[in-house]
Design a protein around this motif. Structure first.
Motif, PDB file in Angstrom:
ATOM      1  N   ALA A  30       1.227  -0.940  -0.134  1.00 35.69           N
ATOM      2  CA  ALA A  30       0.523   0.044  -0.092  1.00 35.69           C
ATOM      3  C   ALA A  30       0.909   1.083  -0.327  1.00 35.69           C
ATOM      4  O   ALA A  30       1.949   1.051   0.723  1.00 35.69           O
ATOM      5  N   VAL A  31       0.140   1.636  -0.470  1.00 35.56           N
ATOM      6  CA  VAL A  31       0.799   3.022  -0.885  1.00 35.56           C
ATOM      7  C   VAL A  31       0.974   4.088   0.350  1.00 35.56           C
ATOM      8  O   VAL A  31      -0.015   4.805   1.264  1.00 35.56           O
ATOM      9  N   SER A  32       1.997   4.074   0.773  1.00 37.75           N
ATOM     10  CA  SER A  32       1.927   5.737   2.114  1.00 37.75           C
ATOM     11  C   SER A  32       2.722   6.579   2.457  1.00 37.75           C
ATOM     12  O   SER A  32       3.484   6.835   1.046  1.00 37.75           O
ATOM     13  N   LYS A  36      -5.142   6.342  -5.683  1.00 45.47           N
ATOM     14  CA  LYS A  36      -4.628   7.658  -4.815  1.00 45.47           C
ATOM     15  C   LYS A  36      -3.653   8.499  -5.201  1.00 45.47           C
ATOM     16  O   LYS A  36      -3.172   7.604  -6.362  1.00 45.47           O
ATOM     17  N   THR A  37      -3.454   9.937  -4.450  1.00 43.71           N
ATOM     18  CA  THR A  37      -2.147  10.257  -5.305  1.00 43.71           C
ATOM     19  C   THR A  37      -1.393  11.763  -4.596  1.00 43.71           C
ATOM     20  O   THR A  37      -2.509  11.718  -3.149  1.00 43.71           O
ATOM     21  N   LEU A  38       0.090  12.044  -4.519  1.00 46.80           N
ATOM     22  CA  LEU A  38       0.014  12.471  -4.063  1.00 46.80           C
ATOM     23  C   LEU A  38       0.549  13.736  -4.321  1.00 46.80           C
ATOM     24  O   LEU A  38       0.288  14.059  -5.299  1.00 46.80           O
ATOM     25  N   ALA A  39      -0.707  14.680  -3.623  1.00 45.13           N
ATOM     26  CA  ALA A  39      -1.097  16.213  -3.663  1.00 45.13           C
ATOM     27  C   ALA A  39       0.163  17.100  -3.218  1.00 45.13           C
ATOM     28  O   ALA A  39       0.232  16.606  -1.802  1.00 45.13           O
ATOM     29  N   ILE A  40       0.821  18.172  -3.519  1.00 46.49           N
ATOM     30  CA  ILE A  40       0.854  18.952  -2.429  1.00 46.49           C
ATOM     31  C   ILE A  40       1.067  19.970  -3.220  1.00 46.49           C
ATOM     32  O   ILE A  40       0.930  20.690  -4.402  1.00 46.49           O
ATOM     33  N   GLU A  61      -0.053   7.718  -8.264  1.00 52.66           N
ATOM     34  CA  GLU A  61      -0.147   6.713  -7.348  1.00 52.66           C
ATOM     35  C   GLU A  61       1.441   5.316  -7.964  1.00 52.66           C
ATOM     36  O   GLU A  61       2.129   5.333  -6.525  1.00 52.66           O
ATOM     37  N   ASP A  62       1.543   5.192  -8.857  1.00 50.35           N
ATOM     38  CA  ASP A  62       2.545   4.387  -8.677  1.00 50.35           C
ATOM     39  C   ASP A  62       4.272   4.821  -9.049  1.00 50.35           C
ATOM     40  O   ASP A  62       5.010   4.767  -8.852  1.00 50.35           O
ATOM     41  N   SER A  63       4.175   6.135  -8.962  1.00 45.66           N
ATOM     42  CA  SER A  63       5.639   7.511  -8.984  1.00 45.66           C
ATOM     43  C   SER A  63       5.532   7.592  -7.461  1.00 45.66           C
ATOM     44  O   SER A  63       6.218   7.525  -6.603  1.00 45.66           O
ATOM     45  N   VAL A  64       4.576   6.913  -6.340  1.00 47.73           N
ATOM     46  CA  VAL A  64       4.656   7.977  -5.065  1.00 47.73           C
ATOM     47  C   VAL A  64       6.027   7.122  -4.208  1.00 47.73           C
ATOM     48  O   VAL A  64       6.683   7.226  -3.581  1.00 47.73           O
TER      49      VAL A  64
END
Lengths: 206, 124
Positions: free
Chosen positions: A7-9, A166-170, A191-194
């Motif tokens: 899981a992305v965390s 899921k996305t990492l949002a800045i 999501e894959d990039s995180v």
């Protein structure tokens, strides 16, 4: 080696590191804008969150959600890391921006578009390259795409067709001192990039 | 005697980077502060003879720290270390009494150069 789907965390140290990398990158972007417009850009503390794409509007905490906005998005990719930069520009900012840019033409939809493209290419380019430099990634940027003019934020976000969940949002909220210009820059990583980004970050944190 | 050095930054990653950039041969006691309020407190306690100060911080930012140092006439030599590299930011911190400005990400050679230039790091 077995392939496990982890899981992305995002832990607190990683969040802090993303925040600091963004801080440096947005400073470089602000410097370019400040020199172009001869103003002082007020720099906030960037917000870093791992969110569901469907909750994207929640990442945009500082944008005035009721006012009319214009938005540009631009994809970027490098070293297996991909994402989109989204610039949300408050429509009330155009008249002051036009004055600062010594824009002579009529400030109609097309005039606004021209200004929007100038500011977004400067802010998005400098931010993406600034983050890339620190992580030793060269990001290639796609063509900017106008998502809408004079829209509500919710409508702009609905038009995004994000394939990942899921996305990492800045989020970076730029304002300019003494004039009415404010805009929101969102960097969204897939999501894959995180996981790959986290690896790079962990190396820096060691 | 070891110099009391204060690193004031809200990012733990940035504090670590800064601590690593301090020259090895410099005899120092390193102290840390996570925002401007903590930073001012540490300086009042004498922990900040030399201060590496970030600008963008919650509670009290770097400008606030510089103003307080000036108002209370606290003994601190301040080197601003910031990602805000706008010409205006650099002007403002110098007017508020900062000795030098180093842009982030901090680089060990640049830190040594500045410390040597202002006679804080001698010999070696």
């Amino acid at each position: 080696m077995s392939v496990t789907s982890t899981a992305v965390s995002l832990n607190e140290d990683q969040r802090d590191c993303y925040q600091e990398l963004t801080n440096v990158a947005m400073g470089q972007a602000a410097d370019r804008l400040a020199r172009l417009l001869d103003v002082y850009v007020v720099l906030p503390i960037p917000k870093v969150n791992l969110i569901e794409s469907s909750d994207l509007h929640m990442a945009i905490q500082d944008a005035e959600t009721d006012s009319a906005m214009s938005a540009v998005c631009q994809g970027f990719i490098g070293s297996g890391i991909a994402g989109e930069a989204l610039l949300l520009f408050n429509d009330t900012s155009f008249s002051d921006l036009a004055a600062l840019m010594n824009y002579g033409g009529e400030l109609d939809r097309y005039g606004e578009l021209e200004l929007l493209m100038d500011v977004s290419s400067l802010l998005i380019g400098a931010c993406i390259q600034g983050i890339g430099e620190q992580l030793e990634i060269h990001f290639n940027q796609g063509h900017p795409v106008v998502l809408g003019q004079h829209c509500k934020v919710d409508d702009i976000l609905k038009s995004g067709n994000h394939q990942w969940t899921k996305t990492l949002a800045i989020e970076i909220h730029y304002t300019i001192e003494h004039v009415n210009i404010d805009c929101d820059l969102l960097l969204l990583f897939t999501e894959d990039s995180v996981a790959k980004l986290n690896n790079k970050i962990n190396y820096l944190l060691d | 005697m070891a110099t009391n050095v204060l690193i004031c930054d809200d990012s733990s990653f940035a504090r670590k980077q800064m601590a690593r950039a301090i020259p090895k041969e410099w005899e120092v006691d390193i102290h840390f502060a996570g925002d401007g309020v903590e930073g001012v407190q540490a300086i009042r306690e004498g922990k900040g003879e030399v201060v590496f100060l970030d600008l963008t911080m919650p509670n009290m930012d770097g400008y606030g720290v510089l103003e307080t140092i000036r108002k209370e006439d606290l003994p601190a030599m301040v080197i601003v270390v910031s990602g805000d590299i706008q010409p205006d930011a650099q002007d403002r911190v110098r007017k508020l009494g900062a000795m030098a400005f180093i842009k982030k990400p901090i680089d060990a050679d640049k830190a040594r150069e500045v410390l040597t230039e202002y006679g804080i790091l001698t010999g070696a």
